[in-house]
Design a protein around this motif. Sequence first.
Motif, mmCIF file in Angstrom:
data_model
loop_
_atom_site.group_PDB
_atom_site.id
_atom_site.type_symbol
_atom_site.label_atom_id
_atom_site.label_comp_id
_atom_site.label_asym_id
_atom_site.label_seq_id
_atom_site.Cartn_x
_atom_site.Cartn_y
_atom_site.Cartn_z
ATOM 1 N N ALA A 120 0.819 -1.213 0.000
ATOM 2 C CA ALA A 120 0.000 0.000 0.000
ATOM 3 C C ALA A 120 0.861 1.274 0.000
ATOM 4 O O ALA A 120 0.588 2.192 -0.788
ATOM 5 N N PRO A 121 1.901 1.380 0.849
ATOM 6 C CA PRO A 121 2.750 2.584 0.773
ATOM 7 C C PRO A 121 3.431 2.744 -0.597
ATOM 8 O O PRO A 121 3.508 3.872 -1.108
ATOM 9 N N ILE A 122 3.896 1.628 -1.182
ATOM 10 C CA ILE A 122 4.532 1.715 -2.507
ATOM 11 C C ILE A 122 3.513 2.224 -3.534
ATOM 12 O O ILE A 122 3.810 3.112 -4.342
ATOM 13 N N MET A 123 2.300 1.657 -3.470
ATOM 14 C CA MET A 123 1.253 2.095 -4.387
ATOM 15 C C MET A 123 0.973 3.585 -4.193
ATOM 16 O O MET A 123 0.852 4.340 -5.160
ATOM 17 N N GLY A 124 0.844 4.006 -2.941
ATOM 18 C CA GLY A 124 0.462 5.376 -2.644
ATOM 19 C C GLY A 124 1.530 6.386 -3.018
ATOM 20 O O GLY A 124 1.230 7.489 -3.463
ATOM 21 N N GLN A 125 2.815 6.004 -2.833
ATOM 22 C CA GLN A 125 3.881 6.973 -3.058
ATOM 23 C C GLN A 125 4.377 7.004 -4.502
ATOM 24 O O GLN A 125 4.722 8.063 -5.008
ATOM 25 N N TYR A 126 4.440 5.830 -5.128
ATOM 26 C CA TYR A 126 5.067 5.793 -6.452
ATOM 27 C C TYR A 126 4.085 5.472 -7.580
ATOM 28 O O TYR A 126 3.937 6.242 -8.523
ATOM 29 N N ILE A 127 3.406 4.325 -7.460
ATOM 30 C CA ILE A 127 2.665 3.826 -8.611
ATOM 31 C C ILE A 127 1.415 4.652 -8.896
ATOM 32 O O ILE A 127 1.200 5.110 -10.018
ATOM 33 N N GLN A 128 0.597 4.877 -7.853
ATOM 34 C CA GLN A 128 -0.648 5.594 -8.110
ATOM 35 C C GLN A 128 -0.422 7.029 -8.610
ATOM 36 O O GLN A 128 -1.067 7.435 -9.582
ATOM 37 N N PRO A 129 0.479 7.824 -7.969
ATOM 38 C CA PRO A 129 0.691 9.184 -8.520
ATOM 39 C C PRO A 129 1.128 9.158 -9.986
ATOM 40 O O PRO A 129 0.652 9.957 -10.800
ATOM 41 N N PRO B 226 -7.237 11.031 -5.155
ATOM 42 C CA PRO B 226 -6.023 11.074 -4.343
ATOM 43 C C PRO B 226 -5.398 9.680 -4.215
ATOM 44 O O PRO B 226 -6.115 8.687 -4.138
ATOM 45 N N PRO B 227 -4.056 9.597 -4.220
ATOM 46 C CA PRO B 227 -3.393 8.298 -4.094
ATOM 47 C C PRO B 227 -3.307 7.850 -2.638
ATOM 48 O O PRO B 227 -2.339 8.109 -1.956
ATOM 49 N N PHE B 228 -4.338 7.167 -2.145
ATOM 50 C CA PHE B 228 -4.343 6.695 -0.759
ATOM 51 C C PHE B 228 -3.360 5.549 -0.542
ATOM 52 O O PHE B 228 -2.892 5.323 0.561
ATOM 53 N N GLY B 229 -3.106 4.801 -1.584
ATOM 54 C CA GLY B 229 -2.345 3.563 -1.406
ATOM 55 C C GLY B 229 -3.279 2.380 -1.246
ATOM 56 O O GLY B 229 -3.212 1.428 -1.994
ATOM 57 N N THR B 230 -4.199 2.467 -0.265
ATOM 58 C CA THR B 230 -5.211 1.405 -0.153
ATOM 59 C C THR B 230 -6.338 1.694 -1.142
ATOM 60 O O THR B 230 -6.352 2.745 -1.783
ATOM 61 N N GLY B 231 -7.278 0.771 -1.261
ATOM 62 C CA GLY B 231 -8.405 0.983 -2.157
ATOM 63 C C GLY B 231 -8.712 -0.243 -2.982
ATOM 64 O O GLY B 231 -8.083 -1.299 -2.820
ATOM 65 N N ILE B 232 -9.698 -0.098 -3.877
ATOM 66 C CA ILE B 232 -10.174 -1.212 -4.687
ATOM 67 C C ILE B 232 -9.028 -1.847 -5.480
ATOM 68 O O ILE B 232 -8.867 -3.068 -5.516
ATOM 69 N N PHE B 233 -8.195 -0.990 -6.112
ATOM 70 C CA PHE B 233 -7.176 -1.534 -7.007
ATOM 71 C C PHE B 233 -6.114 -2.304 -6.229
ATOM 72 O O PHE B 233 -5.697 -3.391 -6.641
ATOM 73 N N THR B 234 -5.685 -1.751 -5.077
ATOM 74 C CA THR B 234 -4.682 -2.457 -4.276
ATOM 75 C C THR B 234 -5.237 -3.794 -3.788
ATOM 76 O O THR B 234 -4.531 -4.810 -3.790
ATOM 77 N N ALA B 235 -6.508 -3.801 -3.374
ATOM 78 C CA ALA B 235 -7.133 -5.055 -2.939
ATOM 79 C C ALA B 235 -7.121 -6.067 -4.073
ATOM 80 O O ALA B 235 -6.797 -7.247 -3.873
ATOM 81 N N ILE C 254 -1.913 8.230 -12.116
ATOM 82 C CA ILE C 254 -2.891 9.328 -12.144
ATOM 83 C C ILE C 254 -2.415 10.427 -13.086
ATOM 84 O O ILE C 254 -3.206 11.012 -13.826
ATOM 85 N N ASP C 255 -1.099 10.700 -13.107
ATOM 86 C CA ASP C 255 -0.572 11.769 -13.958
ATOM 87 C C ASP C 255 -0.526 11.382 -15.430
ATOM 88 O O ASP C 255 -0.469 12.249 -16.296
ATOM 89 N N THR C 256 -0.499 10.089 -15.724
ATOM 90 C CA THR C 256 -0.410 9.675 -17.133
ATOM 91 C C THR C 256 -1.743 9.146 -17.648
ATOM 92 O O THR C 256 -2.451 9.838 -18.366
ATOM 93 N N ILE C 257 -2.112 7.930 -17.233
ATOM 94 C CA ILE C 257 -3.362 7.330 -17.726
ATOM 95 C C ILE C 257 -4.561 8.135 -17.246
ATOM 96 O O ILE C 257 -5.569 8.263 -17.945
ATOM 97 N N GLY C 258 -4.453 8.685 -16.029
ATOM 98 C CA GLY C 258 -5.564 9.442 -15.469
ATOM 99 C C GLY C 258 -5.932 10.668 -16.290
ATOM 100 O O GLY C 258 -7.033 11.190 -16.180
ATOM 101 N N GLU C 259 -5.003 11.139 -17.125
ATOM 102 C CA GLU C 259 -5.266 12.312 -17.955
ATOM 103 C C GLU C 259 -6.010 11.966 -19.236
ATOM 104 O O GLU C 259 -6.553 12.847 -19.903
ATOM 105 N N LEU C 260 -6.016 10.692 -19.591
ATOM 106 C CA LEU C 260 -6.649 10.279 -20.840
ATOM 107 C C LEU C 260 -8.169 10.442 -20.734
ATOM 108 O O LEU C 260 -8.727 10.345 -19.644
ATOM 109 N N PRO C 261 -8.827 10.681 -21.880
ATOM 110 C CA PRO C 261 -10.287 10.715 -21.836
ATOM 111 C C PRO C 261 -10.862 9.308 -21.588
ATOM 112 O O PRO C 261 -10.199 8.311 -21.854
ATOM 113 N N LEU C 262 -12.043 9.219 -21.083
ATOM 114 C CA LEU C 262 -12.789 7.973 -20.842
ATOM 115 C C LEU C 262 -12.146 7.072 -19.797
ATOM 116 O O LEU C 262 -12.585 7.034 -18.652
ATOM 117 N N ILE C 263 -11.067 6.317 -20.175
ATOM 118 C CA ILE C 263 -10.509 5.401 -19.181
ATOM 119 C C ILE C 263 -9.808 6.165 -18.066
ATOM 120 O O ILE C 263 -9.567 5.617 -17.003
#
Lengths: 296, 327
Positions: free
Chosen positions: B148-157, B176-185, B160-169
């Motif tokens: 979860a910390p790795i996800m929150g600090q590195y992967i999710q940000p 916000p990059p919590f680290g925990t959440g649906i995707f980490t689970a 979010i900055d790359t794929i998150g900018e795309l339309p639709l997907i």
Amino acid sequence: MSATTMPPALGPVKDQAVAAALGRRRKAADRLVRLLSYAATLIGLVFLASILLTLFYKGFGAMNLSVFTEVTKPPGSEGGLLNAIVGSLIQVALATAIGTPIGMLVGTFLAEYAKGSAFGNLVRFVSDILLSAPSILIGLFVYQLLVLPFGGFSGWAGVAALTIIIIPIVVRTTEDMLTLIPNTLREAVIGLGAPKWKMIVLICWRAATSGIITGILLGIARIAGETAPLLFTSLGNNAWSTNLNGPLPSLPITIYSYAGSPFQDWIELAWAGALLITLAVLLLNILARSVLGRGK
Amino acid sequence: MQQAATLPLGTPMGAKPQRAASPGSFGDTLFSAACHAAGGFVLLLLGGIIIELFIGGLPAFRAFGIPFIWSTEWDPVTEVFGAGVSIYGTIVTAVLAILLAVPVAFGVAFYLTELSPPWLRRPVGTAVELLAAVPSIIYGMWGFFLIAPIMGQYIQPAVIDTIGELPLIGELFQGPPFGTGIFTAALILAIMILPFIAATMRDVFQQVPPVYKESAYGLGCTTWEVMRSVVLPYTRISVVGGIMLGLGRALGETMAVTFVIGNANRISASLFGPGNTIASVVALEFGESEMGSLKLSALLALGFILFVLSFIVLAISRFLLRPRLKG
């Protein structure tokens, strides 16, 4: 290669450049998939290594003698996991002692009595479902069956839940191992005039011993780490207790409640417990494999 | 031979073998009865689980009716409960876990059956199986304190900055990059079910008759082409069965998910948002519900729904797997 030396009329016309390009593409696709496959295997191994390294790193740091000599205590005072370890041992041992004979009988029933019968197929189907059914539901079931009517959480309820989980594991291995025994062995025993039950108990079970022991060891490994069903049955207990009629402590539950706590010393104890449980489970698994390997 | 067998029975001494046989037949009756009873006991267990969960959930089903299944409300104060959010979370995490795990599991199985040198096959196979033996609470701790910390600090940000900018997907990867959440689970679940799917795939791949593969190699096929055109078509039913087995496991997984899913009763558009699953709700809320309360009944009703879900998936899996693995 030889096709190109033949007269063109005999085979399909082949452009060497096209054929070479196609070959290159097929080889490249093959190499790409191989590479991805190596990567996938590496990913799997890295995860395992990461889990083990994390456990060793955090667990060994928290490991000391008081983990084994002290009971769980409030945060800030030097506590251990003695009551949790003993509670887990009691519940796992009792569940194994009760579940193994039942599982072996069911497996024997499937392999020796119910070949191809509709009832047998139904039992096999249900046992397979139980094998993969969410363990939390087995906890809820035992809660409804044993905790609510008797007015409280108890070690016996925990034992019952773990028993239900270990039975289908023993069933599966017993049946599989008995099915491997050649029929000529059975015919020889019956031909000597032995009754069927003696054939099963003295010959078939003995021939399948290593396999059945493997199944039991794997079953123990599985129930030793079960947490969810114990939440609703034996609940956990922070004091020393071996009374099966009241809430009983267990290692997984203690790990669960300590790991989620805000206290650093509790979290460290949780890591120590996690290392203990994982080592036990992995050793049981390796032991089970070596028993099976020697039996063969 | 037949005469020899029947002859002693006709003689006066014939009583003796009969008497000798009777203790054996008594033992036989007893043993057979015990085996049959044990078989019946297993049926009773499953029946008991279904009935007890249903009875326990009945007050909640009565109070909220069929809309319980899709209602997203979960308010212990006003005693209004619905299963919508947790059913959504259960299915999304399990399906996402399958999407993540299947390609990797296929790669592992491909490696173990076709690519690995023989001396590495056993150790690597054992290592993958050990991954399946690690208790789920350990996955929970590992996921919570390491992933979860790795996800929150590195992967999710980064995502979010790359794929998150795309339309639709992009909408799936925002917030916000919590680290925990649906995707980490889902990621932790994927790692947990990976060994089950990989082991099943390996076992069914090994059952392809070598003649088929050798014929394809003889025609000049590459390893990948043999896998794609011979092994996969031959085993595809069992492969789907193995995937369903993994799905069944993912649906009911409790401890690991409880640690990392964030535990919030809402459906967020982003996969990085927190959520919950049936199993995590039951595990977390159980301690705070009194015996006999409507909330406890709602939790048991959730358990019943989870049981129905996993029963269907596991039954399909077994239906697809059993004949091929036995044969």
